[in-house]
Write an enzyme that holds these catalytic residues in place. Structure first.
Site, PDB file in Angstrom:
ATOM      1  N   CYS A  64      -2.546 -10.100   0.035  1.00  0.00           N
ATOM      2  CA  CYS A  64      -3.808  -9.854   0.462  1.00  0.00           C
ATOM      3  C   CYS A  64      -5.094 -10.760   0.074  1.00  0.00           C
ATOM      4  O   CYS A  64      -5.939 -10.811   0.681  1.00  0.00           O
ATOM      5  CB  CYS A  64      -4.249  -8.421   0.552  1.00  0.00           C
ATOM      6  SG  CYS A  64      -2.973  -7.417   1.151  1.00  0.00           S
ATOM      7  N   HIS A  76      -8.198  -5.783   8.881  1.00  0.00           N
ATOM      8  CA  HIS A  76      -7.624  -6.391   7.807  1.00  0.00           C
ATOM      9  C   HIS A  76      -6.144  -7.218   8.200  1.00  0.00           C
ATOM     10  O   HIS A  76      -5.166  -6.896   7.901  1.00  0.00           O
ATOM     11  CB  HIS A  76      -7.019  -5.465   6.873  1.00  0.00           C
ATOM     12  CG  HIS A  76      -6.498  -5.828   5.497  1.00  0.00           C
ATOM     13  ND1 HIS A  76      -6.800  -7.411   5.087  1.00  0.00           N
ATOM     14  CD2 HIS A  76      -5.802  -5.383   4.643  1.00  0.00           C
ATOM     15  CE1 HIS A  76      -6.294  -7.542   3.940  1.00  0.00           C
ATOM     16  NE2 HIS A  76      -5.661  -6.659   3.704  1.00  0.00           N
TER      17      HIS A  76
END
Lengths: 419, 419
Positions: free
Chosen positions: B105, B366
């Site tokens: 991420c 996200h």
């Protein structure tokens, strides 16, 4: 790109590149029998990193930054975030800036180029490691994974075997355009296999093959493309095989060498790189490696060298035709001269320029993420006179590596010189 | 790392972040009915890149290098080699050095840091783009893919939901250690959702939720971890959702700005970054973000700033507890002070420091590869007074972003300032 701050290759290490051709490799049948297992990606990686530290005497605390090269960890071993896996290779790497780069089969070259960039301003000692494990799935699944180097939406439909198809197209076009033959391409494989016999870490270190066998379709050397236009232009032996392995090298600036207690003449110098990328999924010229040629012109031009200055080259022979097309892309001859130069032995270890004296991808194996790093290491070995039985005669001074991703889409060409 | 050559953020663009909460998003049922399809990863990527060029007026031929941030292209959309896909976004990018970086991420932050490095010596205008498509597979498969940010061999067995498990462990530890409550964590989500309503590109732009609903287990806000020790510490709303999207920003040196016909005061300045990586699979401290804190200390220290100097922050709230643990990791308060500071509104848009005025990951969405790039873009918007209804009052001068990979394994913290 020509470094303004000089960059030195301190040295490195690799694991033996493992696959079906190695006696210590365990097949699915062996592992089912409980005879053990092959090393994991993390084990290969750690072995290469610790080997590089040991071989160079570098204190891992002295490493400023690191890069991890890997193509298909997510697919083969269900592992992403492998930069943080590299941080686990030695406690002294904890807390350092480390990341994985991926450019299909050119991932290693891209990591090395990025390390060179960082050495220009933001660090002095860099570790670059590459790893891939590919043998843990069935062949068909592995072939599907490899296709992710192409444009999946546009190109997955061209064949069950996307890359063999794309490079069979190159083989056919190369033969038609320049008068090469399937036997010429078998000769590329034969050269790589002969060289690999001298390389103890090579996948094909133990393999004994004849040119005739490589040029004959057989149960061991099948054709497998259904497309009738391409069927005759790709045999099993023309392709690299699934391989597991890792390689690691350490790079440093002059200030970095001083920190490590080393001198430039303990090293080779990385003189320049070329790095060129073209649109994924676009039509390519099947007769030549246009993008590799652009990267090679950059690299040689920035180093102030001509192709004739190159003594030894490690090139990306993912298929036999890929090496055949490299000779002209790197400027060692024209496209039209390539077949006759090949037949005359120009690219043998004792030829005009030694190409893939290590065995290249076809002989030494192609654990993808490790390949570009292994190329840099093999040039270092050649230029330091440390290549053992693979050593090119006459103390080579200039080495060139070419690492290619996809169907001529990412190209990284690097030049090293002996000091 | 403090740039010796100043680095400016010229601007950028993003696509609307799409997922189930957006009205234009098509569900599996919609696509089966033939109502159309959602944009592909390549379409998101091209839209963000062309949007960034258009928003900044930058001629793509002036871009020297580019980086592509993506975590799970191989898994979700069966696409590797996405650097070469970025080369396809505009014909002028053909032949340039471009590569993909992956750090789970934190991929976007890692690309930005690498671009800053390159701007120190080897280029003057850089493009950084990030993309992810995650909504094209069923939820369970997507959760499995996300687990690749952890150590697969060691950690896949801890739960069917690896990351929700790891962060529920953090939620429990945070509550026990510092007196926080589930309602405090629901309050993080509520803040992000409220902020996202002001952000037209946010996943939750159209969502209207109450704190009570977020703090109540219901059919819409289930608990889903079987482990009895963790069951009560993770509800659906505490987690980010599968999102598709892309973002792109352009960075330049002073020489680069001159080439582009721009001046520093058309931009923000990227003052510093911190970049720290710790061993994948190692035990972590569930009560705090040790690695993020190290990266933050580097970034703020190199910028010559204290946490109190930060006016606006975009932090990595992959789960509600991740934001709660960020407050102390970034030095905005101590661990023990965090719950009361949260209850006092210290991190609201008009609070002591505005945290995630965009909506953050919980509100804005996200799409993993895009997230770190989107954070940089949102800081640019805030510091340029271009954040629309998300604008933090009082002309913020200093912005900080924190992009995190895995369970506190890769951390990239960056500081921007208004000019």
């Amino acid at each position: 790109m020509k470094p303004q701050r000089r960059v030195f290759v301190v040295g490195g290490a690799q694991t033996p590149f493992l696959g079906r051709a190695r006696p210590e490799f365990l097949s699915f049948r062996d592992t089912r029998k409980g005879l053990g297992r092959n090393p994991s990606a993390e084990e290969h990686l750690r072995a290469a990193v610790l080997g590089a530290l040991s071989a160079t005497g570098v204190d891992p605390a002295a490493i400023d930054r690191a890069w991890l090269s890997n193509f298909l960890g997510e697919c083969f071993v269900r592992q992403g975030h492998m930069g943080a896996m590299l941080a686990a290779a030695h406690p002294a790497l904890e807390g350092k800036p480390i990341a994985r780069m991926e450019a299909a089969c050119a991932s290693g070259g891209v990591c090395l180029a990025t390390a060179v960039d960082a050495l220009q301003a933001v660090c002095d000692v860099a570790l670059v490691a590459g790893v891939e494990v590919e043998t843990n799935v069935k062949g068909g699944e592995g072939v599907d994974h490899m296709a992710l180097a192409a444009h999946w939406e546009k190109q997955r439909g061209i064949s069950e075997f996307v890359f063999p198809h794309l490079f069979a197209r190159r083989a056919r076009a190369w033969k038609e355009a320049y008068g090469g033959t399937s036997r010429d391409l078998a000769g590329v494989v034969w050269k790589s296999r002969r060289h690999a016999r001298d390389n103890p870490d090579a996948l094909h270190h133990h393999t004994d093959t004849s040119l005739d066998a490589l040029d004959t379709v057989s149960d061991h050397n099948r054709t497998f493309l259904e497309d009738p236009d391409l069927h005759d232009h790709m045999r099993i032996a023309d392709s690299t095989e699934f391989t597991d392995g890792a390689a690691a090298v350490i790079l440093a600036t002059e200030a970095g060498l001083a920190r490590l207690g080393l001198r430039p003449d303990d090293c080779t110098e990385l003189l320049s790189y070329g790095f060129s990328v073209r649109a994924l999924g676009a039509e390519t010229d099947p007769t030549r490696l246009v993008n590799v040629a652009a990267a090679a012109r950059q690299a040689l031009g920035d180093a102030g060298l001509a192709p004739a200055d190159v003594d030894v080259a490690e090139v990306h022979d993912c298929f036999s035709v890929t090496e055949a097309q490299h000779y002209a892309a790197l400027g060692f001859c024209t496209d039209a001269e390539a077949p006759s130069a090949m037949r005359a032995g120009a690219f043998e270890r004792d030829g005009q320029v030694a190409v893939n004296p290590s065995g290249g991808l076809l002989g030494a194996g192609h654990p993808i993420g490790a390949t570009g790093v292994r190329q840099a290491l093999d040039l270092w070995r050649q230029l330091r006179g440390r290549a053992g039985a693979c050593q090119v005669p006459g103390s080579p001074r200039i080495g060139l590596s070419s690492n290619l991703g996809g169907d001529d889409r990412t190209g990284v060409v690097m030049v090293q010189r002996a000091l």
